[in-house]
Motif scaffolding. Sequence first.
Motif, mmCIF file in Angstrom:
data_model
loop_
_atom_site.group_PDB
_atom_site.id
_atom_site.type_symbol
_atom_site.label_atom_id
_atom_site.label_comp_id
_atom_site.label_asym_id
_atom_site.label_seq_id
_atom_site.Cartn_x
_atom_site.Cartn_y
_atom_site.Cartn_z
ATOM 1 N N GLY A 25 37.186 35.535 -48.579
ATOM 2 C CA GLY A 25 38.575 35.207 -48.872
ATOM 3 C C GLY A 25 39.041 33.812 -48.514
ATOM 4 N N ALA A 26 38.167 32.973 -47.939
ATOM 5 C CA ALA A 26 38.588 31.597 -47.597
ATOM 6 C C ALA A 26 38.862 30.811 -48.871
ATOM 7 C CB ALA A 26 37.511 30.906 -46.774
ATOM 8 N N LYS A 27 39.963 30.052 -48.882
ATOM 9 C CA LYS A 27 40.304 29.256 -50.039
ATOM 10 C C LYS A 27 39.695 27.842 -49.900
ATOM 11 C CE LYS A 27 44.732 31.558 -50.978
ATOM 12 N NZ LYS A 27 44.038 32.792 -51.129
ATOM 13 N N ARG A 28 39.762 27.109 -51.030
ATOM 14 C CA ARG A 28 39.183 25.760 -51.032
ATOM 15 C C ARG A 28 39.799 24.876 -49.962
ATOM 16 N NH1 ARG A 28 39.532 22.515 -56.212
ATOM 17 N NH2 ARG A 28 38.661 21.030 -54.725
ATOM 18 N N TRP A 29 41.126 24.936 -49.810
ATOM 19 C CA TRP A 29 41.780 24.044 -48.852
ATOM 20 C C TRP A 29 41.423 24.414 -47.421
ATOM 21 C CZ3 TRP A 29 45.400 25.549 -45.214
ATOM 22 C CH2 TRP A 29 45.978 26.810 -45.364
ATOM 23 N N HIS A 30 41.051 25.716 -47.188
ATOM 24 C CA HIS A 30 40.587 26.106 -45.853
ATOM 25 C C HIS A 30 39.298 25.366 -45.496
ATOM 26 C CE1 HIS A 30 42.832 30.194 -46.331
ATOM 27 N NE2 HIS A 30 43.606 29.258 -45.767
ATOM 28 N N SER A 80 34.323 21.950 -50.170
ATOM 29 C CA SER A 80 35.308 22.876 -50.732
ATOM 30 C C SER A 80 35.027 23.208 -52.190
ATOM 31 C CB SER A 80 36.714 22.272 -50.599
ATOM 32 O OG SER A 80 36.854 21.144 -51.450
ATOM 33 N N ARG A 81 34.222 22.398 -52.891
ATOM 34 C CA ARG A 81 33.937 22.611 -54.308
ATOM 35 C C ARG A 81 32.647 23.392 -54.543
ATOM 36 N NH1 ARG A 81 36.846 19.881 -58.033
ATOM 37 N NH2 ARG A 81 38.370 18.361 -57.261
ATOM 38 N N ARG A 105 32.080 32.358 -46.045
ATOM 39 C CA ARG A 105 33.523 32.294 -45.786
ATOM 40 C C ARG A 105 34.323 32.422 -47.078
ATOM 41 N NH1 ARG A 105 35.129 27.367 -42.059
ATOM 42 N NH2 ARG A 105 37.142 28.463 -42.279
ATOM 43 N N MET A 106 33.829 31.799 -48.148
ATOM 44 C CA MET A 106 34.520 31.925 -49.436
ATOM 45 C C MET A 106 34.465 33.358 -49.954
ATOM 46 S SD MET A 106 33.466 28.440 -51.495
ATOM 47 C CE MET A 106 34.300 26.880 -51.150
#
Length: 411
Positions: A326-331, A400-401, A322-323
């Motif tokens: 284009g998925a961001k950390r907050w997603h 997310s990290r 997902r990252m």
Amino acid sequence: MLSFFLMTLQQAFRVMGRNRLRSGLTMLGIIIGVGAVVAMVSLGQGASASVQAQIASIGTNVLIVIPGATTVSGIRGGLGGMSTLTVEDARDLAQKVDGVVTMSYAIRDVLQAVHENKNWRTPVVGTTVEYPIIREWSPVEGTFFTQADEDAAAKVAVLGKTAADNLFERGEEIVGAQIRIKNVPLRVLGVLAPKGQSFMGQDQDDFIAVPFSTAERRVLGTKFLGTIGVVFLSTERADQLAVAVEEIRDLLRARHRLQSNEDDDFTIRTMDDIAKASEGTSRTMMLMLLGIASISLVVGGIGVMNILLVSVTERTHEIGLRMAVGAKRWHILLQFLVEAVILSTIGGIIGVAAGVAGARLATTLAGWPTIISPQAVVVAFLFSFMVGVFFGLYPANKASRLNPIEALRYE
């Protein structure tokens, strides 16, 4: 943004659906904790309301004066060990204490009452005609005795419901019947309405009332005429109780010629004192039970965190993918946080239902009084929600990290 949030919810439910058993077991701690909180608060409030009702059954705006500890020839006697109150004390209080509108006094002993072939050992109370007025206690059959009965030391009696049930057969005519106490024949004038148990667990209906003069001269007897075991005083308003207590104390100390360095030889109790003591006990017990229930919620929250940490490990490759697109950390953080909140929220809803059902069941099976508190339900539910946020934040942040490249390589 709204569409993304809806998609996140849909994904969370899909993940939970793939692991129904694990999700259910994860929610179990939350369900038990919330259910325990709701049930315990309901039982606690029900018990408190029941005690308050029982205290109110003694009478409103009532003061009770009883003999206190005494010292005679250097020997210290306990509370009520020796009668220090007299009829003259009671009458003086009724005349001189501001706010007092009704007064009654009584003596008491436990004796055997007999009616035909039935007998019952019960408290026999010698009292005055004002007693049912102060206690707000009217007869359900017949009448209470009159001042004429008191003046003549008439051989009459009024029965409490429990005493009547144990001395007479069901359907038998009670009013006008004769009972005997210490071989003294007494004609039954009436039966008082049932009041149930007192706040101390005693059956208030298990007694027989007779005129004070009859008790003193014919039934109970006394070493000294005019001595009494308790004085009941009622004020017109509740806000007059505090002033009345001080006036009663001053007047009785003066009548009993007590020096300034001597303790009171009487004790004054008000319904407010009893209610506050009972309320404090109930509050302490409820807080203790709430503490235990809160521990269950915390344990449930730890369970949610552990399961989410396992889920992060299992879905590491998915997170990396997902990252990568284009998925961001907050997603990612929001995805796992939503899953934690959904688990705890559903657990909270089921827990509330279980707590309400448990409280109702306790009332049905054990007869315990319960009051379902909307505030307790809302607080328990919000607490379960906060547990989900608090314990879901660490796994969500960990997910997310993750490094996208290392996550894609994870097998």
